[in-house]
Design a protein around this motif. Structure first.
Motif, PDB file in Angstrom:
ATOM      1  N   ALA A 481       0.881  -1.124   0.158  1.00 63.61           N
ATOM      2  CA  ALA A 481       0.126  -0.099   0.034  1.00 63.61           C
ATOM      3  C   ALA A 481       0.898   1.255  -0.020  1.00 63.61           C
ATOM      4  CB  ALA A 481      -1.052   0.153   1.232  1.00 63.61           C
ATOM      5  N   ARG A 482       2.122   0.975   0.297  1.00 61.63           N
ATOM      6  CA  ARG A 482       3.017   2.417   0.705  1.00 61.63           C
ATOM      7  C   ARG A 482       3.359   2.965  -0.683  1.00 61.63           C
ATOM      8  NH1 ARG A 482       9.222   1.456   1.567  1.00 61.63           N
ATOM      9  NH2 ARG A 482       9.513  -0.574   0.601  1.00 61.63           N
ATOM     10  N   ASN A 483       3.761   4.125  -0.581  1.00 63.83           N
ATOM     11  CA  ASN A 483       4.431   4.664  -1.636  1.00 63.83           C
ATOM     12  C   ASN A 483       6.069   4.842  -1.267  1.00 63.83           C
ATOM     13  OD1 ASN A 483       5.882   6.555  -3.688  1.00 63.83           O
ATOM     14  ND2 ASN A 483       4.175   8.164  -3.772  1.00 63.83           N
ATOM     15  N   SER A 484       6.692   3.701  -1.958  1.00 67.75           N
ATOM     16  CA  SER A 484       8.179   3.447  -1.665  1.00 67.75           C
ATOM     17  C   SER A 484       8.948   4.476  -1.859  1.00 67.75           C
ATOM     18  CB  SER A 484       8.498   2.007  -2.263  1.00 67.75           C
ATOM     19  OG  SER A 484       8.424   2.307  -3.796  1.00 67.75           O
ATOM     20  N   GLU A 485       8.594   5.472  -2.600  1.00 73.68           N
ATOM     21  CA  GLU A 485       9.441   6.755  -2.740  1.00 73.68           C
ATOM     22  C   GLU A 485       9.744   7.637  -1.467  1.00 73.68           C
ATOM     23  OE1 GLU A 485      11.760   9.444  -4.552  1.00 73.68           O
ATOM     24  OE2 GLU A 485      11.060   7.616  -5.586  1.00 73.68           O
ATOM     25  N   PHE A 486       8.762   7.702  -0.537  1.00 73.26           N
ATOM     26  CA  PHE A 486       9.007   8.426   0.580  1.00 73.26           C
ATOM     27  C   PHE A 486       8.459   7.982   1.686  1.00 73.26           C
ATOM     28  CE2 PHE A 486       4.988   9.782  -1.327  1.00 73.26           C
ATOM     29  CZ  PHE A 486       4.307   9.952  -0.187  1.00 73.26           C
ATOM     30  N   GLN A 487       7.813   6.546   1.844  1.00 72.95           N
ATOM     31  CA  GLN A 487       7.274   6.004   2.893  1.00 72.95           C
ATOM     32  C   GLN A 487       8.155   4.730   3.302  1.00 72.95           C
ATOM     33  OE1 GLN A 487       3.214   5.686   1.866  1.00 72.95           O
ATOM     34  NE2 GLN A 487       2.505   7.391   2.905  1.00 72.95           N
ATOM     35  N   ALA A 488       8.556   4.684   4.567  1.00 74.96           N
ATOM     36  CA  ALA A 488       9.531   3.584   4.985  1.00 74.96           C
ATOM     37  C   ALA A 488       8.610   3.028   5.948  1.00 74.96           C
ATOM     38  CB  ALA A 488      10.959   4.213   5.533  1.00 74.96           C
ATOM     39  N   LEU A 489       8.993   1.707   6.287  1.00 76.07           N
ATOM     40  CA  LEU A 489       8.068   0.812   7.164  1.00 76.07           C
ATOM     41  C   LEU A 489       9.085   0.012   8.360  1.00 76.07           C
ATOM     42  CD1 LEU A 489       5.734  -1.057   4.595  1.00 76.07           C
ATOM     43  CD2 LEU A 489       5.161   0.964   6.210  1.00 76.07           C
ATOM     44  N   LEU A 490       8.511   0.022   9.559  1.00 72.41           N
ATOM     45  CA  LEU A 490       9.453  -0.579  10.411  1.00 72.41           C
ATOM     46  C   LEU A 490       8.526  -1.456  11.403  1.00 72.41           C
ATOM     47  CD1 LEU A 490      11.978  -1.431  11.873  1.00 72.41           C
ATOM     48  CD2 LEU A 490      11.560   0.613  13.584  1.00 72.41           C
ATOM     49  N   PRO A 491       8.392  -2.677  11.213  1.00 75.22           N
ATOM     50  CA  PRO A 491       7.458  -3.525  12.006  1.00 75.22           C
ATOM     51  C   PRO A 491       7.978  -3.577  13.525  1.00 75.22           C
ATOM     52  CG  PRO A 491       8.706  -4.857  10.532  1.00 75.22           C
ATOM     53  CD  PRO A 491       8.932  -3.640  10.296  1.00 75.22           C
ATOM     54  N   ILE A 492       7.146  -3.649  14.424  1.00 70.43           N
ATOM     55  CA  ILE A 492       7.507  -4.017  15.671  1.00 70.43           C
ATOM     56  C   ILE A 492       6.822  -5.098  15.944  1.00 70.43           C
ATOM     57  CG2 ILE A 492       8.328  -1.786  16.409  1.00 70.43           C
ATOM     58  CD1 ILE A 492       5.592  -1.316  17.761  1.00 70.43           C
ATOM     59  N   ARG A 493       7.279  -6.308  16.905  1.00 69.11           N
ATOM     60  CA  ARG A 493       6.587  -7.538  17.207  1.00 69.11           C
ATOM     61  C   ARG A 493       5.928  -7.168  18.685  1.00 69.11           C
ATOM     62  NH1 ARG A 493       7.704 -12.333  15.360  1.00 69.11           N
ATOM     63  NH2 ARG A 493       9.688 -11.546  14.340  1.00 69.11           N
ATOM     64  N   GLY A 494       4.695  -7.218  18.483  1.00 67.01           N
ATOM     65  CA  GLY A 494       3.741  -7.058  19.770  1.00 67.01           C
ATOM     66  C   GLY A 494       3.869  -5.733  20.481  1.00 67.01           C
ATOM     67  N   LYS A 495       4.211  -5.818  21.877  1.00 67.36           N
ATOM     68  CA  LYS A 495       4.245  -4.643  22.685  1.00 67.36           C
ATOM     69  C   LYS A 495       5.491  -4.308  23.096  1.00 67.36           C
ATOM     70  CE  LYS A 495      -0.685  -5.075  24.306  1.00 67.36           C
ATOM     71  NZ  LYS A 495      -1.455  -5.507  25.535  1.00 67.36           N
ATOM     72  N   ASN A 510      16.339  -3.784  24.718  1.00 66.85           N
ATOM     73  CA  ASN A 510      15.183  -4.170  24.304  1.00 66.85           C
ATOM     74  C   ASN A 510      15.589  -3.987  22.807  1.00 66.85           C
ATOM     75  OD1 ASN A 510      12.306  -3.179  23.026  1.00 66.85           O
ATOM     76  ND2 ASN A 510      12.133  -4.734  24.952  1.00 66.85           N
ATOM     77  N   ALA A 511      15.305  -5.107  22.030  1.00 66.76           N
ATOM     78  CA  ALA A 511      15.504  -5.292  20.582  1.00 66.76           C
ATOM     79  C   ALA A 511      14.445  -4.161  19.833  1.00 66.76           C
ATOM     80  CB  ALA A 511      15.364  -6.547  19.990  1.00 66.76           C
ATOM     81  N   GLU A 512      13.406  -4.086  20.431  1.00 68.64           N
ATOM     82  CA  GLU A 512      12.413  -3.417  19.468  1.00 68.64           C
ATOM     83  C   GLU A 512      12.722  -1.751  19.572  1.00 68.64           C
ATOM     84  OE1 GLU A 512      10.192  -4.400  17.370  1.00 68.64           O
ATOM     85  OE2 GLU A 512      10.500  -6.453  17.940  1.00 68.64           O
ATOM     86  N   CYS A 513      12.996  -1.242  21.091  1.00 68.27           N
ATOM     87  CA  CYS A 513      13.247   0.087  21.295  1.00 68.27           C
ATOM     88  C   CYS A 513      14.461   0.366  20.610  1.00 68.27           C
ATOM     89  CB  CYS A 513      13.398   0.194  22.743  1.00 68.27           C
ATOM     90  SG  CYS A 513      11.891  -0.071  23.786  1.00 68.27           S
ATOM     91  N   ALA A 514      15.339  -0.301  20.681  1.00 68.21           N
ATOM     92  CA  ALA A 514      16.834   0.030  20.010  1.00 68.21           C
ATOM     93  C   ALA A 514      16.872   0.006  18.462  1.00 68.21           C
ATOM     94  CB  ALA A 514      17.894  -1.315  20.289  1.00 68.21           C
ATOM     95  N   SER A 515      15.774  -0.831  17.877  1.00 71.08           N
ATOM     96  CA  SER A 515      15.548  -0.590  16.457  1.00 71.08           C
ATOM     97  C   SER A 515      14.829   0.706  15.919  1.00 71.08           C
ATOM     98  CB  SER A 515      14.713  -1.634  16.116  1.00 71.08           C
ATOM     99  OG  SER A 515      15.574  -3.043  15.952  1.00 71.08           O
ATOM    100  N   ILE A 516      14.094   1.228  16.885  1.00 71.94           N
ATOM    101  CA  ILE A 516      13.320   2.314  16.648  1.00 71.94           C
ATOM    102  C   ILE A 516      14.421   3.621  16.655  1.00 71.94           C
ATOM    103  CG2 ILE A 516      11.647   4.112  17.663  1.00 71.94           C
ATOM    104  CD1 ILE A 516       9.874   1.452  18.220  1.00 71.94           C
ATOM    105  N   ILE A 517      15.137   3.569  17.725  1.00 71.95           N
ATOM    106  CA  ILE A 517      16.047   4.547  17.818  1.00 71.95           C
ATOM    107  C   ILE A 517      16.995   4.619  16.867  1.00 71.95           C
ATOM    108  CG2 ILE A 517      17.826   5.328  19.602  1.00 71.95           C
ATOM    109  CD1 ILE A 517      16.250   4.591  21.960  1.00 71.95           C
ATOM    110  N   GLN A 518      17.657   3.533  16.513  1.00 78.01           N
ATOM    111  CA  GLN A 518      18.570   3.156  15.483  1.00 78.01           C
ATOM    112  C   GLN A 518      17.893   3.914  14.022  1.00 78.01           C
ATOM    113  OE1 GLN A 518      19.776  -0.822  15.239  1.00 78.01           O
ATOM    114  NE2 GLN A 518      21.506  -0.320  13.756  1.00 78.01           N
ATOM    115  N   VAL A 519      16.655   3.393  13.707  1.00 79.95           N
ATOM    116  CA  VAL A 519      16.089   3.945  12.440  1.00 79.95           C
ATOM    117  C   VAL A 519      15.946   5.487  12.482  1.00 79.95           C
ATOM    118  CG1 VAL A 519      14.104   3.486  10.974  1.00 79.95           C
ATOM    119  CG2 VAL A 519      15.095   1.492  12.089  1.00 79.95           C
ATOM    120  N   VAL A 520      15.383   5.900  13.595  1.00 78.63           N
ATOM    121  CA  VAL A 520      15.085   7.443  13.510  1.00 78.63           C
ATOM    122  C   VAL A 520      16.524   7.994  13.303  1.00 78.63           C
ATOM    123  CG1 VAL A 520      14.400   9.164  14.941  1.00 78.63           C
ATOM    124  CG2 VAL A 520      13.188   7.242  14.950  1.00 78.63           C
TER     125      VAL A 520
END
Length: 690
Positions: A481-495, A510-520
C-alpha cells in the motif's frame, strides 16, 4: 560610485535628526527590552514585577498576606499589608515617593542596604515599566493615618473621571490624600489595565502559571499567605497558598518518583568582596570594595527514577536558566560524591569515573541563595551572573554534602546513593557505546540498520515518512500500500518495553526500542539531535482496538522520554485507521461505493443517514485489525496523504505531560488505579466493546 540616495541621507544626518526618548517613552518604544516579549509571557512578567514588590516586603519581615485578583473588566490588582510605598517628598526630584517609584526608571529602595537586605528587585524599573505599559494604573497607599491615591495613563500621572481605562483623563502631578485609616494600618494596593496598544491581541494572563508562581513563592517564604482570585469568567474562583515547611516541603512537592534518600538540607553562610561603582561626596562614581553576605539554603533528595528536577532561586526570584549559584551547586555536589568513593571497596571499578550527569540522575533539588544587589543577566532575571557565588556555593555544598555522606547515622543511605550514582555512570558508558554504533550519515552509508526495515528511496528529510507498524501481518499489506518513494516501514513485534518503568540500560537492551532509535537515527536522551533525524514524520500505525491503543501509548512513552524534541517539533503522528466499511448497492449520485467510519458514533450516524435516504448497503464490515484490509483499502484510508487522517502528538505543557505519563505508565500503581476508577464512572456502559 556612491549612491545619490546615500549622499542625501548623509547630508541630512545632523543633531536635529536625533530622537531623544524622555522618561517612560523608551519603555513603550521597546517594551520587549524590559519584559522579554509582548505576548502572554510579557503580560505575566508585568504581574510578577508588581507581586515581587509585595513579596520583597514580606521577605524583609513586613506583611504576611498578599491578595491578587484578576477582574472581569480586564484589570489586575495586587494588595499587600506591608509598610506601603513612601508618600513623603523625595528630596532630589521634589516628587512623592509614589510618583518616583511609578514614573522614574532606575528608582527604588533596593539599590542600597538601608531598606532591604536581599530582594528580587534590582534595577528599579519594575513598577515604572508596568505603569508605562498600562492604559491605566491606580495605586493606593495606607500610611500615616490616611489613604494616599494616585493614577496614571500610560505612565502619565493624572485624574480619571470614572471607572476603567476609557474614562476621561486629566493630566495632573501629585499625590492625593484620601480617607482616614487607622494610624497603624499600612499597605499598598496596585490596580492596572494592561495596554492593548502594546500587547498582542491573543495575549492573556494564565491562571495556571499564576497559581504555580504563587505556590512556589509560598514555599520559598514560609508563612506567607497568597490569595489568588480569578473573576474574569463570571463567578470568582479563589485559591489560597500557604506553606510553613519551606523548601523542604517544596522539594517533596516537586519530586516525581519514590524517595531513595530523605530530604537533605545544605545550608551555610559566607561573605565576599565585590567592587561596585558608588557615588562619592562630590557626586562622582568611584569603584568601591563592598563586603557582601551570602546565605545558601538548598534542599536535595534522590529518588528511584532517572529524571532530574532542579529549581533555582535568588532572593526568591526564579532563575530558570540557572547561573553561578547552580554552577556552584553542581560542582560542589560532584566533588563531594567523587571524594566519597575514596577508600571504599566494591563500588567503583578500575577505569570507571563519576561525572556530574551521574550525580544528578534522579535528583530533585531546590537551590536558593540570598544576597544584596545580585548581578543578573538582563532585566528578566533568568540567569544569575555574580561570579563569587559560584565558588562560595560550591564550598558550602561540598562541605555539607560531605558530612552527610560520611556521618555514621546516614551511612546506609549514603551507600545506597553511591550505588545509584555508579549505576548511572555505567549506564552512561553503555549508552555512549550504543550511540556510536547506531549513527550514520545517510541511508546508503550504513549497513547496520535492522534488516526488517523497509526503507524509502528518497533521502530528503522533509518529505519522508516512517511508519512504525504493529505486527508482521500488517507489514505485508502496508508494504504494497505504501509509496516506496517517500514512505518507510518498520514492523514491531507485539508490545514494546514500557520505558517509563525501565532504566536506560534496559531500554537499550530491548530489541524493539533499540531498532526504533537506530532507525530514527538521531540518538536518544540528552544527546538526541532532532536535526539528525532521518525522516520528516514518524507515524504510529496500530490496530483500532484496545491492544493497538496500548501499543500507541507505549510508543508515545518511548518518544516522549527519549526523543522528546521530535515530539515538540510536531513530527510524531498516530495514524487513524477506520473501524467500519459500508459497501453500497447501486450507490446514488454523490456517494462512493465504499464509505468508511472511524468511530461507533460515526457508524451509527452514517447507518441512519443511509437508511433515511433509502440507500441500500451490505452488512457493514468491522475491521479488527490492519491485516484485514487489502492494500488499496489501507492506502486509501490510512497511508495516502490525499485521504488519510493523522493525529499529531503535541507537548503544550511538558510538566503536565510528564505527570500524565508517570501516572499512566510509571511504577506507582495507586494513582493509576485511582485514574481508572474515576474514568470508569464517566464511561457509558454501551460504549464498551465486549
Amino acid at each position: 560610485m556612491q549612491n545619490p540616495k546615500s549622499q542625501q541621507l548623509s547630508r541630512d544626518y545632523e543633531a536635529k535628526n536625533l530622537l531623544v526618548l524622555e522618561g517612560l517613552e523608551a519603555v513603550r518604544k521597546r517594551p520587549a527590552m524590559y519584559i522579554g516579549s509582548t505576548d502572554t509571557r510579557g503580560l505575566m512578567h508585568c504581574l510578577w514585577e508588581i507581586i515581587d514588590n509585595s513579596v520583597d516586603e514580606a521577605l524583609a519581615g513586613f506583611g504576611s498576606e498578599i491578595e491578587v485578583a484578576l477582574g472581569a473588566d480586564g484589570s489586575v490588582s495586587v494588595h499587600d499589608h506591608a509598610r506601603g510605598v513612601p508618600v513623603d517628598k523625595e528630596p532630589r526630584t521634589g516628587l512623592s515617593g509614589v510618583e518616583v517609584v511609578f514614573t522614574k526608571l532606575h528608582a527604588g529602595g533596593k539599590f542600597g542596604n538601608s531598606s532591604y537586605t536581599a530582594t528580587g528587585g534590582l534595577h528599579g524599573v519594575g513598577a515604572s515599566v508596568v505603569n508605562a505599559l498600562s492604559s491605566r494604573l491606580d495605586v493606593e497607599v495606607d500610611r500615616d493615618g490616611a489613604t494616599w491615591e494616585m493614577s496614571f495613563r500610560r505612565g502619565v500621572p493624572g485624574v480619571f473621571d470614572g471607572e476603567g481605562p476609557n474614562a476621561d483623563f486629566t493630566p495632573q502631578s501629585g499625590l492625593r490624600k484620601g480617607k482616614r485609616v487607622a494610624k497603624g494600618k499600612t499597605g499598598t494596593r496596585v490596580r492596572y489595565w494592561p495596554d492593548r496598544q502594546i500587547f498582542l491581541a491573543d495575549a492573556e494572563l494564565s491562571i495556571r502559571h499564576l497559581h504555580d508562581r504563587a505556590r512556589q513563592t509560598s514555599f520559598l517564604v514560609p508563612g506567607l499567605k497568597i490569595e489568588v482570585t480569578d473573576a474574569r469568567h463570571g463567578e470568582a474562583a479563589v485559591e489560597t497558598f500557604l506553606h510553613v515547611g519551606g523548601i523542604t516541603e517544596f522539594a517533596d512537592f516537586l519530586a516525581p518518583d519514590a524517595p531513595l534518600t530523605e530530604i537533605i538540607r545544605l545550608q551555610g553562610t559566607d561573605s565576599f568582596v565585590e567592587t561596585v561603582p558608588m557615588l562619592d561626596d562630590k557626586g562622582a562614581m568611584t569603584p568601591t570594595d563592598v563586603e557582601r553576605d551570602l546565605d545558601v539554603d538548598i534542599a536535595v533528595r534522590w529518588g528511584t527514577g532517572y529524571d532530574t528536577v532542579l529549581k533555582s532561586f535568588v532572593n526568591i526570584i526564579a532563575t530558570p536558566k540557572g547561573g553561578t549559584h547552580v554552577q556552584g551547586f553542581e560542582r560542589g555536589l560532584t566533588r563531594a560524591l567523587v571524594k566519597s568513593y575514596e577508600g571504599t571497596r566494591g563500588l567503583l571499578k578500575a577505569g570507571e569515573e563519576v561525572v556530574k550527569d551521574d550525580c544528578i540522575e534522579g535528583l530533585t533539588a531546590v537551590v536558593t541563595v540570598r544576597l544584596a544587589e545580585p548581578q543578573f543577566e538582563g532585566q528578566t532575571k533568568e540567569v544569575l551572573g555574580t561570579p563569587a557565588v559560584n565558588r562560595l556555593v560550591a564550598r558550602v555544598v561540598e562541605s555539607e554534602m560531605g558530612k552527610f555522606l560520611t556521618a555514621p547515622k546516614t551511612r546506609q543511605v549514603a551507600r545506597t546513593l553511591q550505588e545509584k550514582v555508579v549505576a548511572a555512570a555505567r549506564t552512561r558508558v553503555q549508552a555512549r557505546a550504543h550511540r556510536e554504533t547506531q549513527r550514520r550519515k545517510n541511508a546508503l552509508e550504513s549497513s547496520t540498520l535492522p534488516p526488517k526495515l523497509k526503507d524509502c528511496r528518497s533521502t530528503g528529510v522533509d518529505s519522508t515518512e516512517l511508519f512504525i507498524v504493529e505486527g508482521d501481518s500488517a507489514l505485508g499489506t502496508a508494504n504494497v500500500a505504501r509509496n516506496s518513494e517517500f514512505q518507510a516501514l518498520l514492523p514491531i513485534r507485539g508490545k514494546i518495553l514500557n520505558v517509563q518503568k525501565a532504566s536506560i540500560g534496559d531500554m537499550l537492551k530491548n530489541a524493539e526500542c533499540a531498532s526504533i532509535i537506530q532507525v530514527v537515527g538521531a540518538g536518544s536522551g540528552r544527546s538526541f539531535d532532532v536535526d539528525s533525524a532521518r525522516y520528516g514524520k514518524v507515524i504510529f500505525m496500530a490496530d483500532a482496538d484496545s491492544d493497538g491503543a496500548h501499543i500507541r501509548c507505549l510508543l508515545a512513552t518511548l518518544f516522549f522520554r527519549y526523543m522528546r524534541p521530535l515530539v515538540e517539533a510536531g513530527r510524531v503522528f498516530s495514524a487513524v485507521p477506520p473501524l467500519h466499511r459500508f459497501e453500497l448497492i447501486n450507490p446514488k449520485k454523490g456517494y462512493d461505493k465504499y464509505i468508511y467510519t472511524y468511530s461507533d458514533a460515526e457508524y451509527q450516524r452514517k447507518s441512519l443517514e443511509l437508511t433515511k435516504r433509502g440507500q441500500k448497503f451490505k452488512e457493514p464490515q468491522r475491521y479488527k485489525g490492519l491485516g484485514e484490509m487489502d492494500a488499496d483499502q489501507l492506502a486509501d484510508t490510512t497511508m495516502s496523504p490525499k485521504h488519510r487522517m493523522l493525529r499529531r502528538l503535541t507537548v503544550d505543557d511538558a510538566e503536565a505531560a510528564e505527570r500524565v505519563f508517570e501516572v499512566l505508565m510509571g511504577n506507582e500503581v495507586a494513582p493509576r488505579k485511582e485514574f481508572i476508577i474515576e474514568g470508569a464512572y464517566a464511561l457509558e456502559a454501551d460504549r464498551i466493546d465486549a
